[in-house]
Design an enzyme around this catalytic site. Structure first.
Site, PDB file in Angstrom:
ATOM      1  N   HIS A 183     -25.209  74.120 -18.119  1.00 43.22           N
ATOM      2  CA  HIS A 183     -24.667  74.553 -19.403  1.00 43.22           C
ATOM      3  C   HIS A 183     -24.563  76.078 -19.454  1.00 43.22           C
ATOM      4  O   HIS A 183     -23.709  76.620 -20.147  1.00 43.22           O
ATOM      5  CB  HIS A 183     -25.561  74.088 -20.557  1.00 43.22           C
ATOM      6  N   ASP A 253     -17.726  66.367 -16.888  1.00 40.02           N
ATOM      7  CA  ASP A 253     -18.692  66.894 -17.843  1.00 40.02           C
ATOM      8  C   ASP A 253     -17.951  67.934 -18.680  1.00 40.02           C
ATOM      9  O   ASP A 253     -16.796  68.286 -18.391  1.00 40.02           O
ATOM     10  CB  ASP A 253     -19.910  67.481 -17.105  1.00 40.02           C
TER      11      ASP A 253
END
Length: 339
Positions: A183, A253
C-alpha cells in the site's frame, strides 16, 4: 443477471449514499464492479439502502467488500466481530479437525451476513503464508505451513460456499515473505522460483479449482522477473492460467497502491494489468483515477468479457439459529483466546 459483463473496472464510493457524480460513473459502460469500505457503512439499514441504490442503477454490478476478519473487517457495528485468521491457525497444531470445523463456521458466518444484504463477495481468503515478517499480512494469514494453510483455507471456503458466496484467494503468488507494505511502497521478494513453488504457491495450486477469483500481489519477485505479479504475463498467464489451471476471474489489486505506481498513471496501470491477464481492475480511493480508467477503457475500446457468474452471491438459506449461535460462539472464543 448476466453471467458475463464486458465492463472491466471495479470502483468505489465516497460516502453513505450514491452521489450524482458516482451515479454517472456506475452507469458508465466501463464500470462492472464496486467495492465498499468502512466509510460507506453506518448501520445495516443504511447499507441495505445503499445496495438498493446501486442495484437500481446497475442490477448486474458485482458488489464486493474486504470482510476478512480481524483488523480487516469493513462492517463492524451490527455485524459479528470476526477473529483474525491466525487465531484459527493457532489451534491447528493441537486440534486440526476442530480448527477446520471452526474455520468452516467462521467462513459461513462471514458470508451469510453479507449475502443477506445482497453483497456478492468478500475478497477472501488470504492465502499468503505467515513468515513472521510482513506486518501488512501478519495475522490475516491462517498459518505459515502450506499444508495447514490449505486445510484451514479450504474449510473457510466450504463455509463461504455454504452461504452462497464464492471465494477469492489473495495475494498470488504470495505476499507473506516481504516486509514492505505494498500500500505504501513497492516490495521486492528476492527468492528463487523453486523456493516460491515449494511454499507460497502450494495453497494457490491446491485450491485453484475451488476459487472463482484470485487477486495478485503488487510485489516484484526479482529472481524471476523485474515486474510486479499483477502486471506480469508470466505470473498471470503462464503460471496461474496454464500451470495451475485457474479458470476464474483475476482481479488486480488496487491500482492506487504504491506498489502499482511504477506502471505510470491510472490509465497506464489499467492497461498493464489488463494486458498481463487481469480480467477486472480496481481503482479505489481516488475518484479522478477511476474516471481516468473509465476514459481509457472507452477510448481503447476493450471488448473483453469477464465471467462474473461464478462470483454472484447465491444465498441458499439463512444460517439456522443453532448454527449461527455456534458460529458466533466460535468467533467470540477465538478472539478471547488471542487477545
Amino acid at each position: 443477471m448476466s453471467d458475463t459483463v464486458s465492463p472491466l473496472l471495479m470502483l468505489d464510493l465516497e460516502g453513505l449514499s450514491v452521489s450524482p457524480v458516482e451515479k454517472d460513473m456506475l452507469a458508465h459502460p466501463g464500470a462492472g464492479g464496486l467495492i465498499l469500505f468502512t466509510r460507506n457503512y453506518q448501520d445495516r439499514q443504511q447499507l441495505a439502502e445503499l445496495v438498493r441504490q446501486i442495484r437500481e442503477i446497475r442490477p448486474d454490478m458485482l458488489i464486493a467488500v474486504d470482510q476478512e476478519g480481524g483488523r480487516v473487517q469493513r462492517f463492524r457495528e451490527g455485524f459479528v466481530r470476526l477473529p483474525p485468521m491466525a487465531a484459527l491457525g493457532r489451534g491447528y497444531a493441537s486440534g486440526p479437525e476442530q480448527a477446520q470445523q471452526d474455520a468452516r463456521l467462521v467462513g459461513e458466518l462471514m458470508a451469510s451476513e453479507l449475502t443477506e444484504l445482497d453483497i456478492d463477495i468478500s475478497f477472501a481468503p488470504v492465502l499468503d503464508l505467515d513468515y513472521g515478517a510482513s506486518t501488512v499480512i501478519g495475522d490475516r494469514s491462517f498459518h505459515g505451513d502450506p499444508q495447514a494453510m490449505i486445510a484451514l483455507a479450504g474449510a473457510f471456503i466450504d463455509g463461504m460456499n455454504a452461504a452462497g458466496m464464492a471465494a477469492t484467494g489473495k495475494h498470488f503468488p504470495g505476499h507473506g515473505h516481504v516486509v514492505a507494505d505494498s500500500h505504501l511502497e513497492l516490495p521486492v521478494d528476492p527468492r528463487p522460483m523453486d523456493e516460491i513453488e515449494q511454499a507460497d504457491l502450494r495453497p494457490f495450486a491446491a485450491l485453484a479449482s475451488r476459487l472463482d477469483g484470485i487477486m495478485p500481489a503488487h510485489v516484484i519477485y526479482s529472481a524471476v522477473e523485474n515486474q510486479t505479479a499483477g502486471f506480469s504475463p508470466f505470473w498471470l498467464q503462464t503460471v496461474l492460467r496454464e500451470r495451475l489451471g485457474f479458470r476464474g476471474v483475476i482481479f488486480s489489486d488496487d491500482l492506487s497502491m504504491a506498489g502499482a505506481h511504477g506502471a505510470g498513471g491510472y490509465a497506464q496501470r489499467a492497461e498493464a494489468a489488463l494486458k498481463a491477464g487481469c480480467d477486472m481492475v480496481l481503482a479505489c480511493n481516488c475518484q479522478s483515477g477511476a474516471q481516468e480508467v473509465l476514459g481509457y477503457l472507452e477510448t481503447a475500446g476493450h471488448q473483453g468479457q469477464v465471467a462474473v457468474g461464478g462470483l454472484r452471491c447465491r444465498p441458499r438459506h439463512a444460517m439456522d439459529t443453532g448454527r449461527r449461535q455456534a458460529a458466533e460462539a466460535v468467533a467470540t472464543r477465538l478472539i478471547e483466546e488471542n487477545t
